[in-house]
Design an enzyme around this catalytic site. Structure first.
Site, PDB file in Angstrom:
ATOM      1  N   GLU A  54       0.755  -1.219  -0.139  1.00 28.01           N
ATOM      2  CA  GLU A  54       0.172  -0.379  -0.039  1.00 28.01           C
ATOM      3  C   GLU A  54       1.271   1.348  -0.099  1.00 28.01           C
ATOM      4  O   GLU A  54       2.087   1.198   1.311  1.00 28.01           O
ATOM      5  CB  GLU A  54      -0.839   0.132   1.428  1.00 28.01           C
ATOM      6  CG  GLU A  54      -2.029   1.223   1.552  1.00 28.01           C
ATOM      7  CD  GLU A  54      -2.031   1.103   2.109  1.00 28.01           C
ATOM      8  OE1 GLU A  54      -3.099   2.470   3.028  1.00 28.01           O
ATOM      9  OE2 GLU A  54      -2.449   0.365   3.560  1.00 28.01           O
ATOM     10  N   LYS A  58      -7.769 -15.509  16.639  1.00 29.44           N
ATOM     11  CA  LYS A  58      -8.557 -15.135  14.806  1.00 29.44           C
ATOM     12  C   LYS A  58      -9.067 -14.834  14.877  1.00 29.44           C
ATOM     13  O   LYS A  58      -9.779 -15.116  13.625  1.00 29.44           O
ATOM     14  CB  LYS A  58      -7.173 -15.818  14.155  1.00 29.44           C
ATOM     15  CG  LYS A  58      -5.831 -16.326  13.762  1.00 29.44           C
ATOM     16  CD  LYS A  58      -5.821 -17.934  13.568  1.00 29.44           C
ATOM     17  CE  LYS A  58      -4.377 -18.014  14.029  1.00 29.44           C
ATOM     18  NZ  LYS A  58      -3.701 -19.425  12.840  1.00 29.44           N
ATOM     19  N   ASP A  65       2.139 -14.381  12.914  1.00 30.55           N
ATOM     20  CA  ASP A  65       0.930 -14.645  12.073  1.00 30.55           C
ATOM     21  C   ASP A  65      -0.506 -14.430  11.762  1.00 30.55           C
ATOM     22  O   ASP A  65      -0.355 -13.096  12.349  1.00 30.55           O
ATOM     23  CB  ASP A  65      -0.060 -15.934  13.079  1.00 30.55           C
ATOM     24  CG  ASP A  65      -0.422 -17.213  12.128  1.00 30.55           C
ATOM     25  OD1 ASP A  65      -1.240 -16.619  11.680  1.00 30.55           O
ATOM     26  OD2 ASP A  65      -1.512 -18.291  12.795  1.00 30.55           O
ATOM     27  N   HIS A  69      -3.031   9.713  -1.448  1.00 31.72           N
ATOM     28  CA  HIS A  69      -2.762   8.971  -1.760  1.00 31.72           C
ATOM     29  C   HIS A  69      -2.933   8.507  -3.105  1.00 31.72           C
ATOM     30  O   HIS A  69      -2.803   8.235  -4.720  1.00 31.72           O
ATOM     31  CB  HIS A  69      -4.464   8.864  -1.627  1.00 31.72           C
ATOM     32  CG  HIS A  69      -3.872   7.656  -0.780  1.00 31.72           C
ATOM     33  ND1 HIS A  69      -4.214   5.928  -0.397  1.00 31.72           N
ATOM     34  CD2 HIS A  69      -4.047   7.449   0.812  1.00 31.72           C
ATOM     35  CE1 HIS A  69      -3.989   6.126   0.938  1.00 31.72           C
ATOM     36  NE2 HIS A  69      -4.049   7.141   1.388  1.00 31.72           N
TER      37      HIS A  69
END
Length: 604
Positions: A283, A415, A491, A589
């Site tokens: 990004e 998670k 992770d 952006h």
């Protein structure tokens, strides 16, 4: 050579021994016969296998097998110790026996195959010494008569004695051809394996174990996949990656690897130290924005952090015949008198696992037990699961009617966004704060304190509440957490609960300066195990000074990594909120996060 040397020594002894009076001709005749015998019979050196009581090939096969089997065993054990942070000098009986066997087989192999190497040097020096010595002795015998003086005996005509000249040792060259598989042969073999994978006769997941070459297995699997799907994998790199490092632990059935650029934000001034923070992301503006926040924090004197909790959780679910029976186990587990016994059983799972608390919840006749424990520098999911299994095995004897449904019942919760993590915490709970000076807010962040405070209240607090957010009272915590997770081998799926964050902004010092803080109750990170041992991720951990397990203070590296992540989130929140408040978000952006490449041409 040994027989030749013995024969020459016998000639020397006979030549130097004084003959008896009156027997000169007889002695010389015998001497001539001995020399003729010595020159006619030059026995070859006996093979080294003659000294062994069993066939040579059996002995070599035995010691070769012993050497490589124990070497493989020790390497496997040491690799497991490194993964679990176990000291290498702590040896079991099997490891001691393996070490003894390794040294014994090594000494045999070195002694056996080192004989020819040593003889290569000693043979040449001994042959030269023997030739010189023979010539010296023969010449001396020619000059010296059988009597003490020349006038005591009649003169004797010297008989020419042939001096044996031994041929130099011939080097036996093994002309047996060594069959080395050519690249063409290997390509043919690979083609056959690819066809068998495509046909389904060879399972793709068995390629590594059958071939013994992880890189070759990935290449074959990749080609088979392209043939089966009819889709090309051009652009997905294959070469340049250590596939051995992920075998059995990080990724199964690989066909390549991804390229994610890593940028550096910082220096981040945190708790009196500075850190260059690696961020893996695709990004645009993310690293630059975080870097600007780090600049503002450093210009204002740095940020401070506090570790509130450190404990990984696992919550199995069990079922009983009645709710009353489930409640009995709940009361037993939550009784302080029973905690020490359960802790001893739990802590047997690891040197670093230390049970902290057990929290229970009942749903009818089902009981959920949430175990919390410290895990050292590991993230700790496997560690806490082993401890939970120990406790369940113990409880089974006192509660034989307990039906274990699963080692995880989602009361952990892993998670998934969950209120229990937001309230109770999971992993590392950290709060990080900084006071940004008014001048820095104006010059570096290009906005003002009042605008930031108002925006934070309406966006991060009120807006998130209207949306029904769970732990999402922030601007972009997940952005920074994900980028640092990928760079340091964490992770990535645990970004869900690790990004729980509430950002607070308040005007201080008579409204001139800005107090900003982030509170993150469940940052789940580790510096050993999993992807942290891969080369790229290990390098990023080393950059932060948190690579591996801390020997001085176990757990300190993973706790420091958690505080660095919280400090980076603080920097990212500052910069993004300032860009929104000043109206710079869209322009930034459009300038930095827009590709000028013709996408239609790239796709074709």
């Amino acid at each position: 050579m040994a027989g030749g040397v013995v024969g020459s020594m016998e000639v020397r002894r006979r030549a130097t021994k004084p003959p008896r009076p009156g027997s000169n001709a007889l002695n010389l005749k015998h001497l001539s016969v001995d020399f003729a015998t010595a020159t006619a019979t030059t026995p070859q050196p006996p093979p080294s296998s003659d000294a062994l009581s069993i066939p040579l090939y059996l002995t070599n096969a035995l010691f070769f097998s012993l050497f490589f089997s124990v070497a493989y065993f020790l390497l496997t054990r040491w690799r497991e110790k490194i993964r679990t942070s176990t000291p290498l000098h702590v040896l079991t009986f099997s490891e001691i026996a393996a070490l003894v066997s390794l040294f014994a087989s090594f000494i045999y192999l070195l002694g056996f195959f080192g004989i020819d190497f040593v003889n290569l040097f000693t043979r040449a020096s001994n042959d030269a010494w023997d030739d010189d010595n023979d010539q010296f002795i023969i010449e001396e015998d020619r000059l010296r008569g059988p009597c003490a003086a020349a006038d005591e005996c009649p003169p004797i005509n010297p008989i020419p004695i042939p001096i044996p000249i031994l041929p130099p040792p011939t080097k036996v060259i093994d002309t047996t051809p060594i069959l080395v598989p050519s690249s063409k042969d290997e390509d043919d073999d690979d083609e056959e394996i690819i066809k068998s994978v495509v046909a389904g006769t060879t399972p793709s997941y068995l390629l590594e174990s059958k071939l013994g070459d992880c890189k070759r297995a990935a290449s074959i699997r990749r080609e088979a996949l392209q043939r089966m799907t009819g889709k090309s994998l051009v652009g997905l790199p294959l070469n340049g990656f250590d596939y051995e490092s992920i075998l059995g632990q990080c990724c199964e059935m690989p066909v390549g690897y991804l390229q994610i650029p890593v940028g550096i934000a910082g220096p981040l001034s945190l708790d009196g130290r500075e850190y260059s923070v690696p961020m893996a992301t695709t990004e645009g503006c993310l690293v630059a924005s975080t870097n600007r926040g780090c600049k503002a924090i450093k210009a204002s004197g740095g940020a401070m952090s506090v570790l509130l909790k450190d404990g990984m959780t696992r919550a199995p679910v069990v079922r009983f015949g009645t709710a009353r029976r489930a409640a009995e186990l709940k009361f037993f587990l939550e009784d302080p008198l029973n905690f020490d016994t359960l802790a001893v059983l739990f802590n047997k799972s690891s040197r670093f696992a230390r049970l902290q608390r057990i929290q229970c919840a009942i749903a009818g006749k089902n009981l959920y037990m949430r175990f919390t424990c410290s895990t050292g520098d590991a993230m700790g999911m496997n560690m806490v699961s082993k401890g939970v299994q120990n406790v369940i095995d113990f409880l089974q004897s006192d509660f034989p009617d307990m039906d274990v449904i699963g080692i995880s019942g989602n009361f952990c919760s892993d998670k998934k966004p969950a209120a229990v993590n937001w309230i109770e915490g999971r992993g590392k709970s950290v709060v990080c704060e900084a006071i940004i000076k008014e001048e820095v807010v104006r010059k570096v962040l290009k906005t003002n304190v009042a605008a930031l405070v108002e925006l934070n209240m309406l966006k991060n607090l009120t807006g998130s509440a209207i949306a029904g957010a769970l732990g999402g009272f922030n601007a972009q915590a997940s952005n920074i957490v994900s980028a640092v997770f990928l760079a340091t081998g964490q992770d990535p799926a645990q970004n869900v609960e690790s990004s729980h964050c509430i950002t607070m902004m308040e005007a201080v010092n008579d409204g001139k300066d800005l107090h900003v803080s982030v509170t993150m109750p469940s940052i789940e990170v580790g510096t050993v195990g999993g992807g942290t041992q891969l080369a790229s991720q290990s390098a990023c951990l080393n950059l932060l000074g948190v690579k591996g397990a801390s020997k001085e203070a176990p757990g300190s590296n993973s706790r420091l990594l958690a505080t660095i992540i919280a400090g980076s989130v603080l920097a990212g929140e500052l910069s993004l909120m300032s860009a929104i408040a000043s109206g710079q978000l869209v322009q930034s952006h459009m300038k930095y996060n827009r590709s000028s490449k013709d996408v239609t041409q790239a796709a074709s």
